[in-house]
Write a protein that holds these residues in place. Structure first.
Motif, PDB file in Angstrom:
ATOM      1  N   LEU A  65       7.638  71.642  44.894  1.00 16.76           N
ATOM      2  CA  LEU A  65       7.125  71.373  43.554  1.00 16.76           C
ATOM      3  C   LEU A  65       6.683  72.624  42.821  1.00 16.76           C
ATOM      4  N   PRO A  72       2.822  71.400  39.695  1.00 12.35           N
ATOM      5  CA  PRO A  72       2.290  70.163  39.120  1.00 12.35           C
ATOM      6  C   PRO A  72       0.763  70.138  39.156  1.00 12.35           C
ATOM      7  N   ASN A  73       0.163  69.497  38.175  1.00 10.78           N
ATOM      8  CA  ASN A  73      -1.291  69.412  38.107  1.00 10.78           C
ATOM      9  C   ASN A  73      -1.875  68.529  39.196  1.00 10.78           C
ATOM     10  N   THR A  96      -3.813  59.925  41.490  1.00 16.92           N
ATOM     11  CA  THR A  96      -2.794  60.176  40.466  1.00 16.92           C
ATOM     12  C   THR A  96      -1.870  58.971  40.325  1.00 16.92           C
ATOM     13  N   ALA A 101       2.789  61.294  38.320  1.00 15.20           N
ATOM     14  CA  ALA A 101       3.315  62.182  39.362  1.00 15.20           C
ATOM     15  C   ALA A 101       4.824  62.354  39.215  1.00 15.20           C
ATOM     16  N   HIS A 103       6.627  62.194  36.541  1.00 15.51           N
ATOM     17  CA  HIS A 103       6.915  63.075  35.405  1.00 15.51           C
ATOM     18  C   HIS A 103       6.770  64.535  35.826  1.00 15.51           C
ATOM     19  N   GLU A 104       5.698  64.858  36.559  1.00 20.39           N
ATOM     20  CA  GLU A 104       5.487  66.239  36.994  1.00 20.39           C
ATOM     21  C   GLU A 104       6.510  66.655  38.043  1.00 20.39           C
ATOM     22  N   ILE A 105       6.898  65.730  38.907  1.00 20.12           N
ATOM     23  CA  ILE A 105       7.925  66.028  39.907  1.00 20.12           C
ATOM     24  C   ILE A 105       9.245  66.359  39.213  1.00 20.12           C
ATOM     25  N   THR A 107       9.671  67.546  36.298  1.00 21.93           N
ATOM     26  CA  THR A 107       9.552  68.809  35.565  1.00 21.93           C
ATOM     27  C   THR A 107       9.607  70.014  36.492  1.00 21.93           C
ATOM     28  N   ASN A 108       9.008  69.878  37.680  1.00 23.24           N
ATOM     29  CA  ASN A 108       8.822  71.043  38.549  1.00 23.24           C
ATOM     30  C   ASN A 108       9.808  71.140  39.709  1.00 23.24           C
TER      31      ASN A 108
END
Length: 326
Positions: A65, A72-73, A96, A101, A103-105, A107-108
């Protein structure tokens, strides 16, 4: 260049915090060969456990990630203050929502490691958050928790020093001493040679400052859900790494006051309490207290109460002795 526009109200609302989860991410990045290399002694000690955790847990999914630009945040949530613990971070991580999660996965997790079938199965699963959190929890307890009291003490001492600089010299000097690439220019903070460029307006919310023992340069958070944040290297980190790599050699100061008292005098480049010194130097509080009493009796230290703590600092005689030993 990254630029933060800062108002008087921003300075009034700026504050310090600690982030165990962020330091864990930095440590994992170093062990994976991605971030600042660890001292040889640390790498030798931690790499076998790190490789075993990659085999036994879903740690590779967590590693996938992270990108050179960040991560990710949800695996390093914004800390609330100086009392932040790993348990706090883990609770926020596990809370979370799956959609956030995912969405961040998306993205990253874009690098080659994210295409590994085993990693992809974890990232695409409905329990991805809990599986990644469990892997990071084991990594925390096996890789970082044993050293965290000492490392946390270094960060806490850094904050004590920075607060003292604010009181004596103001925010501009404090900000500029965080890193050589940072300058204060007409109510703005400018970071040269930064991977991202642009201007960030704090808009009265203040700046969050986080010391870290693992970071070499400067990192920043400029987007929600984080407050606008600067992560910088804590003072004393170089000495910590140096102690792991070399055996201290006798010098004039050591010959004069003894090795343990010389270490304490050298460590007091910023005021510190007995407990902070004990943790950062890996000494018992009783031994530190005895040595401090002797140094104070010799006129090399003074002490003063700050809130609930008693802080020790070098006297002019102590400063001269340390300077003369260099």
């Amino acid at each position: 260049m990254l630029r933060f526009e800062v108002s008087v109200e921003d300075l009034l609302r700026s504050r310090f915090a600690l982030s165990p989860a962020m330091d864990l991410c930095f440590l994992l990045g170093s062990l994976a060969g991605r971030d600042r290399p660890l001292p040889r002694a640390w790498a030798t000690r931690l790499l076998p456990a790190f490789e075993r955790l990659r085999r036994e847990t879903e740690l590779d999914a967590a590693l996938a990630l992270h990108t050179p630009q960040g991560g990710p945040n949800f695996v390093a949530p914004p800390p609330r203050g100086l009392n932040q613990t790993w348990a706090d971070d883990l609770a926020m991580m596990r809370a979370t929502p799956l959609e956030a999660a995912r969405h961040e996965i998306a993205t990253n997790a874009t690098g080659p490691s994210a295409r590994d079938p085993r990693v992809r199965a974890v990232l695409d699963s409905t329990d991805a958050v809990s599986r990644i959190a469990e892997a990071l929890d084991r990594a925390w307890h096996e890789l970082l928790a044993p050293d965290w009291p000492q490392l946390r003490a270094i960060c806490e001492r850094d904050v004590v020093h920075r607060v003292g600089v604010i009181g004596e010299h103001g925010w501009a000097t404090t900000i500029e001493t965080l890193h050589p690439s940072i300058t204060w220019q007409a109510s703005s903070i400018e970071i040269g040679h930064f991977p991202r460029v642009g201007t960030v307006r704090l808009a009265g919310d203040g700046l969050l400052l986080i010391p870290s023992v693992f970071i070499r340069n400067i990192a920043a958070h400029t987007e929600d859900p984080w407050p606008r944040t600067l992560i910088y290297g804590a003072r004393g980190t170089a000495a910590l790494w140096g102690e792991q790599e070399t055996v201290p050699q006798p010098d004039m100061l050591t010959a004069l006051v003894g090795r343990a008292r010389a270490r304490l005098l050298l460590a007091l480049d910023a005021p510190a309490s007995t407990s902070h010194l004990a943790r950062s130097l890996a000494m018992t509080p009783g031994a530190v207290g005895d040595h401090l009493a002797i140094l104070r009796g010799a006129g090399l230290l003074v002490r003063a109460r700050s809130g609930r703590s008693v802080l020790y600092r070098r006297t002019p005689l102590g400063e001269a002795l340390v300077a003369g030993s260099g």
